[in-house]
Design an enzyme around this catalytic site. Structure first.
Site, mmCIF file in Angstrom:
data_model
loop_
_atom_site.group_PDB
_atom_site.id
_atom_site.type_symbol
_atom_site.label_atom_id
_atom_site.label_comp_id
_atom_site.label_asym_id
_atom_site.label_seq_id
_atom_site.Cartn_x
_atom_site.Cartn_y
_atom_site.Cartn_z
ATOM 1 N N GLY A 6 -2.454 53.299 -28.614
ATOM 2 C CA GLY A 6 -2.530 54.450 -27.698
ATOM 3 C C GLY A 6 -2.833 55.766 -28.378
ATOM 4 O O GLY A 6 -2.798 56.807 -27.723
ATOM 5 N N ASP A 32 0.894 52.430 -32.083
ATOM 6 C CA ASP A 32 -0.285 52.699 -32.919
ATOM 7 C C ASP A 32 0.126 52.513 -34.370
ATOM 8 O O ASP A 32 1.264 52.111 -34.668
ATOM 9 C CB ASP A 32 -0.846 54.115 -32.656
ATOM 10 C CG ASP A 32 -2.357 54.183 -32.928
ATOM 11 O OD1 ASP A 32 -2.744 54.146 -34.119
ATOM 12 O OD2 ASP A 32 -3.135 54.245 -31.966
ATOM 13 N N ASP A 53 1.294 47.079 -35.471
ATOM 14 C CA ASP A 53 -0.047 46.604 -35.787
ATOM 15 C C ASP A 53 -0.433 45.584 -34.719
ATOM 16 O O ASP A 53 0.159 44.513 -34.629
ATOM 17 C CB ASP A 53 -0.010 45.955 -37.183
ATOM 18 C CG ASP A 53 -1.360 45.362 -37.566
ATOM 19 O OD1 ASP A 53 -2.289 45.352 -36.735
ATOM 20 O OD2 ASP A 53 -1.476 44.903 -38.715
ATOM 21 N N ARG A 94 -6.902 51.057 -24.060
ATOM 22 C CA ARG A 94 -7.993 52.013 -23.808
ATOM 23 C C ARG A 94 -8.754 52.262 -25.105
ATOM 24 O O ARG A 94 -8.201 52.717 -26.093
ATOM 25 C CB ARG A 94 -7.429 53.327 -23.256
ATOM 26 C CG ARG A 94 -8.519 54.295 -22.868
ATOM 27 C CD ARG A 94 -7.971 55.559 -22.227
ATOM 28 N NE ARG A 94 -9.051 56.449 -21.880
ATOM 29 C CZ ARG A 94 -9.619 57.290 -22.739
ATOM 30 N NH1 ARG A 94 -9.205 57.361 -23.979
ATOM 31 N NH2 ARG A 94 -10.620 58.053 -22.343
ATOM 32 N N HIS A 106 -13.235 47.727 -28.191
ATOM 33 C CA HIS A 106 -14.594 48.030 -28.647
ATOM 34 C C HIS A 106 -14.652 48.309 -30.146
ATOM 35 O O HIS A 106 -15.716 48.302 -30.734
ATOM 36 C CB HIS A 106 -15.201 49.182 -27.828
ATOM 37 C CG HIS A 106 -14.666 50.542 -28.160
ATOM 38 N ND1 HIS A 106 -15.295 51.695 -27.768
ATOM 39 C CD2 HIS A 106 -13.560 50.941 -28.852
ATOM 40 C CE1 HIS A 106 -14.605 52.736 -28.203
ATOM 41 N NE2 HIS A 106 -13.555 52.307 -28.848
HETATM 42 C C1 LIG Z 1 -10.568 54.706 -30.372
HETATM 43 S S1 LIG Z 1 -8.893 55.048 -30.639
HETATM 44 C C2 LIG Z 1 -8.248 54.928 -28.994
HETATM 45 C C3 LIG Z 1 -6.959 55.651 -28.853
HETATM 46 C C4 LIG Z 1 -6.404 55.706 -27.415
HETATM 47 N N1 LIG Z 1 -6.169 54.397 -26.850
HETATM 48 C C5 LIG Z 1 -7.301 56.513 -26.509
HETATM 49 O O1 LIG Z 1 -7.823 55.963 -25.541
HETATM 50 O O2 LIG Z 1 -7.499 57.699 -26.776
HETATM 51 C C6 LIG Z 1 -8.329 53.537 -31.386
HETATM 52 C C7 LIG Z 1 -6.869 53.583 -31.812
HETATM 53 O O3 LIG Z 1 -6.498 52.280 -32.327
HETATM 54 C C8 LIG Z 1 -5.619 52.489 -33.412
HETATM 55 N N2 LIG Z 1 -5.599 51.278 -34.251
HETATM 56 C C9 LIG Z 1 -6.600 50.779 -35.011
HETATM 57 N N3 LIG Z 1 -6.209 49.644 -35.607
HETATM 58 C C10 LIG Z 1 -4.925 49.417 -35.214
HETATM 59 C C11 LIG Z 1 -3.993 48.369 -35.459
HETATM 60 N N4 LIG Z 1 -4.303 47.335 -36.245
HETATM 61 N N5 LIG Z 1 -2.796 48.441 -34.858
HETATM 62 C C12 LIG Z 1 -2.475 49.486 -34.042
HETATM 63 N N6 LIG Z 1 -3.330 50.514 -33.763
HETATM 64 C C13 LIG Z 1 -4.540 50.467 -34.341
HETATM 65 C C14 LIG Z 1 -6.176 53.703 -34.086
HETATM 66 O O4 LIG Z 1 -5.227 54.323 -34.935
HETATM 67 C C15 LIG Z 1 -6.588 54.571 -32.908
HETATM 68 O O5 LIG Z 1 -5.543 55.423 -32.508
#
Ligand SMILES: C[S@@+](CC[C@H](N)C(=O)[O-])C[C@H]1O[C@@H](n2cnc3c(N)ncnc32)[C@H](O)[C@@H]1O
Length: 470
Positions: A275, A297, A329, A345, A349
């Site tokens: 998130g 996150d 994670d 969200r 992708h």
């Molecule tokens: C594109 S951002 C989207 C954030 C949010 N959901 C939004 O819509 O604004 C992707 C998010 O996934 C998190 N992320 C990436 N790999 C992750 C993992 N293995 N576990 C948890 N979070 C992760 C990143 O830190 C980032 O905050």
């Protein structure tokens, strides 16, 4: 020749003119700076005007592909990266901010005196951009902002930026950050696409430690981790601001449209998986305070969310327990069982198919029969008719959409370029993918989920895909 496109263009222009006349307004001028609060900008985003302007852009794109000398079309496309490079350089040279207070324009020598770039090179950069309708060359070597260039204003003064360059994009609307980010590390990564695709391991690994950007910058780890490397302080802050900027492609309350959060029982638990700092959860929580929320996150992001976002903006939600911030994670077992909603969200992708499946399977393992999965992502349209979705009742509810008039491409061609660009941003940066409805259907099916409906949010590039346990 091209009578059909010609007709679509003139009929749509007439409809737009009529819509503006109704309000006693004129369409925003390309020659004037962008003013987000002007009534004319609001009218230009109304569904009827957007429908007509999309038809015009699609028909003009089609018409120019028809009539341009083929070699010119192809070479202009092949050389498009020069436009991106010029745009990146203009922004990194704070040109938009330098020109802001000079509606009559500034010479390349005056701009150069403020940003230190060679005036002749600067003139070439701005001329290439002016040729693409970004900035205007009013007299030889004198440039000013226009509606497109001024969209990328950080709204900071040149002095403010120059006295704290690392934080240039922090606290800005984010569009400048998004464009600089695209024209810097993403463009550099994109130039290694072929090397990435033809590499015997990387080309089909699906792993996040493999990406064209990793090839360009010589790292072998997920780009998230690379951003945290010493030396990347400017880029990581810009990337965070760019994420904020990308929300401009959505209406402010898009998450509250589509899925009916009010249909959930009181105290239902919503888990915002990946998130970020929790911007989306905050919006839902403000509208539906009787639900419970967990934002998950990576540890660093959760810590930033706690200290920089929630404590300033909505500390009561943390203290009364309505919102819990949890480092987790999502590639590992999901800690929360039987949530009412798992919200993903802009998460899937970032990942190729094999890794997206891991995330979805962990959520499936933690789900009950009543759990809903709400994915918010772009759905990439096919460039041809998708007959399986055309008629209500045949495909997934919400996916049927009106076909544009012939001979326009079914996806509206150039008027609908963003999903394809977003798809390549994901591939280049993260070995990820924006997906077609066919790919989503297969991916969810293989992970134990079934799509029940798709919500289209007017004015948003994202769809909401609602799935339940299969
Ligand atoms: C594109 S951002 C989207 C954030 C949010 N959901 C939004 O819509 O604004 C992707 C998010 O996934 C998190 N992320 C990436 N790999 C992750 C993992 N293995 N576990 C948890 N979070 C992760 C990143 O830190 C980032 O905050």
């Amino acid at each position: 020749m091209a009578q059909a496109q010609n007709y679509i263009i003139s009929a749509s222009v007439d409809q737009i003119d009529a819509a503006f006349e109704n309000f006693g307004q004129q369409y925003p001028s390309l020659d004037k700076p962008f003013n987000p609060t002007a009534p004319s900008e609001a009218i230009s985003l109304s569904p009827e005007v957007v429908r007509c302007s999309s038809l015009i852009v699609a028909a003009c794109g089609h018409l120019s592909a028809n009539v341009n000398v083929p070699a010119m079309s192809i070479y202009a496309t092949a050389g498009g990266f020069h436009v991106s490079a010029a745009l990146g350089a203009a922004l990194e040279g704070n040109t938009v901010e330098i020109l802001r207070d000079h509606p009559s324009g500034l010479s390349i020598y005056d701009i150069s005196a403020q940003n230190g770039m060679d005036p002749i090179h600067l003139g070439r950069i701005l001329r290439l951009l002016a040729t693409h309708h970004i900035f205007i060359e009013i007299t030889p070597n004198v440039f000013k902002n226009n509606r497109l260039s001024s969209m990328m204003d950080t709204l900071k003064t040149v002095n403010e930026i120059q006295s704290d360059p690392e934080n240039k994009h922090v606290g800005t609307p984010g569009m400048s950050a998004l464009i600089e980010h695209t024209c810097d590390e993403i463009m550099k990564g994109a130039s290694f696409l072929t090397e990435f695709l033809t590499d015997p391991v990387m080309g089909s690994s699906g792993a996040q430690e493999h990406s064209p950007m990793g090839v360009a910058f010589k790292y072998n780890k997920p780009s998230w981790e690379w951003y945290e490397n010493p030396g990347n302080e400017y880029r990581v802050k810009r990337f965070m601001a760019a994420m904020e900027g990308s929300t401009k492609f959505d209406p402010p309350n898009a998450i509250l449209q589509g899925f009916d959060w009010g249909s959930l029982p009181s105290k239902a638990l919503v888990v915002d998986v990946g998130g970020g700092m929790g911007h989306t959860t905050k919006k839902i929580c403000e509208a539906y305070p009787d639900l419970k929320y967990v934002v998950q996150d990576r540890p660093m992001v959760i810590e930033q969310g706690r200290s920089k976002f929630w404590r300033n903006e909505f500390s009561e939600a943390l203290s009364d327990g309505s919102v819990v911030l949890q480092a987790h994670d999502f590639l590992t077992e999901q800690l929360i069982l039987h949530a009412n909603v798992f919200l993903c969200r802009m998460i899937l992708h970032d990942y190729g198919r094999s890794m997206a499946k891991v995330i979805l399977q962990h959520l499936r393992d933690a789900a009950s029969q009543d759990t809903k999965l709400l994915i918010v992502d772009t759905i990439v349209p096919y460039a041809c008719l998708d007959e399986s979705q055309m008629e209500a009742g045949r495909g997934i509810p919400g996916m049927e959409f009106p076909q544009p008039p012939a001979p326009l491409l079914a996806n509206l061609g150039k008027a609908n370029a963003i999903p394809y660009i977003a798809d390549f941003q994901m591939l280049v940066g993260f070995n990820g993918e924006e997906r077609t409805i066919g790919t989503f259907t297969e991916l969810l099916y293989e992970s134990g989920w079934k799509i029940t409906r798709v919500f289209t949010i007017p004015g948003s590039i994202h769809k909401q895909i609602l799935a339940v346990v299969a």
